[in-house]
Design an enzyme around this catalytic site. Structure first.
Site, short mmCIF file in Angstrom:
data_model
loop_
_atom_site.label_atom_id
_atom_site.label_comp_id
_atom_site.label_asym_id
_atom_site.label_seq_id
_atom_site.Cartn_x
_atom_site.Cartn_y
_atom_site.Cartn_z
N ARG A 164 10.70 -1.45 4.93
CA ARG A 164 10.01 -2.54 5.67
C ARG A 164 10.97 -3.65 6.10
O ARG A 164 10.65 -4.83 6.03
CB ARG A 164 8.89 -3.15 4.80
CG ARG A 164 7.75 -2.23 4.48
CD ARG A 164 6.99 -1.80 5.74
NE ARG A 164 5.71 -1.21 5.41
CZ ARG A 164 5.51 0.08 5.17
NH1 ARG A 164 6.51 0.94 5.25
NH2 ARG A 164 4.30 0.52 4.89
N SER A 246 -0.99 -4.01 4.95
CA SER A 246 -0.52 -4.42 3.62
C SER A 246 0.03 -5.84 3.71
O SER A 246 0.86 -6.11 4.57
CB SER A 246 0.62 -3.52 3.15
OG SER A 246 0.20 -2.19 3.03
N GLU A 346 4.62 -9.34 3.42
CA GLU A 346 5.15 -8.48 4.47
C GLU A 346 5.05 -9.14 5.85
O GLU A 346 5.99 -9.08 6.63
CB GLU A 346 4.38 -7.15 4.45
CG GLU A 346 5.20 -5.96 4.82
CD GLU A 346 4.34 -4.75 5.06
OE1 GLU A 346 3.73 -4.64 6.13
OE2 GLU A 346 4.29 -3.89 4.17
N1 EPU Z 1 -4.04 0.97 -5.93
C1 EPU Z 1 -4.94 0.43 -6.81
N2 EPU Z 1 -5.76 -0.57 -6.38
C2 EPU Z 1 -5.72 -1.02 -5.11
C3 EPU Z 1 -4.79 -0.48 -4.21
C4 EPU Z 1 -3.94 0.52 -4.64
O1 EPU Z 1 -5.02 0.81 -7.97
O2 EPU Z 1 -6.51 -1.91 -4.77
C5 EPU Z 1 -3.18 2.06 -6.37
C6 EPU Z 1 -3.63 3.37 -5.71
O3 EPU Z 1 -4.61 4.01 -6.44
C7 EPU Z 1 -2.36 4.17 -5.66
C8 EPU Z 1 -1.28 3.10 -5.51
O4 EPU Z 1 -1.87 1.86 -5.89
O5 EPU Z 1 -2.15 4.83 -6.89
C9 EPU Z 1 -0.71 3.03 -4.11
O6 EPU Z 1 -1.73 2.78 -3.16
P1 EPU Z 1 -1.75 3.47 -1.71
O7 EPU Z 1 -1.57 4.91 -1.83
O8 EPU Z 1 -2.96 2.97 -1.00
O9 EPU Z 1 -0.45 2.93 -0.99
P2 EPU Z 1 0.22 1.50 -0.98
O10 EPU Z 1 1.50 1.58 -1.72
O11 EPU Z 1 -0.75 0.47 -1.39
C10 EPU Z 1 1.70 1.91 1.15
C11 EPU Z 1 2.04 1.15 2.41
C12 EPU Z 1 0.94 1.32 3.45
C13 EPU Z 1 0.81 2.79 3.76
C14 EPU Z 1 0.48 3.55 2.45
C15 EPU Z 1 0.46 5.04 2.67
C16 EPU Z 1 3.40 -0.74 1.71
C17 EPU Z 1 3.46 -2.19 1.46
N3 EPU Z 1 2.21 -0.26 2.09
O12 EPU Z 1 0.53 1.31 0.60
O13 EPU Z 1 1.35 0.65 4.63
O14 EPU Z 1 -0.20 3.03 4.72
O15 EPU Z 1 1.50 3.27 1.45
O16 EPU Z 1 1.77 5.50 2.86
O17 EPU Z 1 4.42 -0.06 1.62
C18 EPU Z 1 1.20 -1.39 5.85
O18 EPU Z 1 2.40 -1.54 5.65
O19 EPU Z 1 0.53 -2.21 6.54
C19 EPU Z 1 0.51 -0.25 5.27
C20 EPU Z 1 -0.81 -0.11 5.34
#
Ligand code: EPU
Length: 350
Positions: A164, A246, A346
């Site tokens: 990012r 995010s 971000e």
């Molecule tokens: N989780 C929770 N509670 C929540 C949210 C997440 O327990 O409220 C847990 C989920 O269960 C999972 C883990 O956290 O085990 C990761 O969550 P998720 O798979 O939704 O991915 P993320 O790390 O929250 C990142 C990117 C997203 C991207 C997704 C899919 C960042 C900051 N965000 O989210 O990017 O779509 O992975 O690859 O790296 C963005 O940058 O705007 C964005 C949406």
């Protein structure tokens, strides 16, 4: 060049925050920016570049001259033995690009379907989703110097991509520093899409889709459809609920710090990185602090994904950028107090 005054910016930021641009110029090509530089009044103003407005928080009216990037164009620029080189104008909608490439038989961007924003903004924060980042498919870009109007190209190494992050997010600290924030705008981006395409299916949500459907050899279009379905199920559509995706980066910590956090909460979601560090799921940390679904003023935490802050304002009581930042600071404080980690926002705060 067409100068517009007192332009409402609410339609131009996905958070849907009401603010105005005192002066705005739509940049459709390099000549528009050259005209700004040649204008004795406009050339002296500070400048603020605006793409799809999907990664910004507006905290008030913008006094700098807003350069709204609307460079069009979508074409196969070149073909090599291994790649199709697709060139897209900075103003093209990102999802439209992904859809167009698949419709024309150029796979490779499908995991990044439905990311809000424009092509020109995509390298700035090296967007990524479901195991693929922009830098994995990037060939080069054309940018224009905001002081001289000169157009130049950068390859991936010169863009300094990391998670990012890129040179476009950093201001220059000196003559040898490549920071380009405020110094250049992106006009066009070229993507190298592989002729020998392999699906990227390592991400847990996609593995689940394979199990659910029994399809273990999906096409690029199938992955595109899965990613759209996964995102629609847990991320709010900015057309319906204002948001900037995010809101915080996923933090990385040392194994020692991670062990300390596991001792406080054994369920913490974490991933081992190749360099030995550990990435923590910021959404999980925020959720664990009880923020999911909560609001402060008219800014809220999305009920299905705690990493996304949303606009809960109404026509009578609009959500302000200040309220979003107050909520963000409250979240940072509680995550810091509980886990000793300072989450880094971000979006760019303007
Ligand atoms: N989780 C929770 N509670 C929540 C949210 C997440 O327990 O409220 C847990 C989920 O269960 C999972 C883990 O956290 O085990 C990761 O969550 P998720 O798979 O939704 O991915 P993320 O790390 O929250 C990142 C990117 C997203 C991207 C997704 C899919 C960042 C900051 N965000 O989210 O990017 O779509 O992975 O690859 O790296 C963005 O940058 O705007 C964005 C949406």
């Amino acid at each position: 060049m067409n100068l517009e005054r007192n332009v409402p910016l609410q339609p131009y930021n996905t958070f849907g925050i009401a603010a105005k641009a005192v002066a705005l110029v739509r940049v459709r090509g390099e000549s528009d920016l050259r005209a700004v530089l040649a204008d004795p009044q406009l050339s002296t103003l500070p400048r603020q570049v605006l793409g799809g407005g999907s990664n910004i928080v507006l905290t008030g009216d913008v006094k700098a001259l807003v350069l709204k990037m609307e460079v069009p164009g979508l074409r196969l620029a070149k073909e090599t033995d291994k790649h199709w080189i697709i060139e897209a104008g900075a103003g093209v909608d990102w999802h439209e690009l992904v859809d167009w490439t698949l419709a024309h038989g150029y796979p490779g961007l499908e995991n990044m379907a439905l990311i809000p924003g424009t092509v020109g903004a995509s390298p700035v924060q090296n967007i990524g989703a479901y195991g693929v980042e922009l830098q994995d498919r990037f060939e080069s870009l054309d940018a224009q110097d905001l002081l001289t109007g000169e157009v130049f190209s950068l390859n991936a190494a010169q863009c300094g991509f990391s998670y990012r992050d890129s040179v476009f997010k950093h201001a220059s600290a000196g003559p040898d520093d490549l920071g380009l924030a405020g110094r250049a705008v992106i006009l066009r981006v070229r993507f190298a899409l592989p002729k020998r395409w392999k699906p990227e299916l390592g991400y847990a949500d996609l593995e689940r889709k394979m199990t659910e459907t029994g399809n273990h050899a999906p096409t690029a279009r199938q992955i595109f459809d899965w990613v759209c379905a996964i995102r629609r199920a847990k991320l709010p559509d900015p057309q319906v609920i204002g948001n900037a995706g995010s809101f915080f980066k996923n933090p990385t910590v040392t194994p020692e710090q991670c062990a300390d956090i596991i001792a406080r909460d054994p369920k913490v979601v974490h991933y081992h990185l190749d360099d030995g560090r550990i990435k923590l799921a910021a959404g999980w940390l925020i959720d664990a602090c009880g923020w999911k679904g909560k609001s402060v003023g008219h800014a809220g935490v999305y009920e299905k994904q705690a990493l996304v802050l949303v606009n809960r304002g109404t026509a009578e009581h609009p959500c302000t950028g200040g309220e979003v930042m107050t909520l963000a600071k409250a979240i940072q404080t509680s995550v810091y107090e509980r886990f000793g980690i300072l989450l880094e926002p971000e979006p760019v705060v303007i």
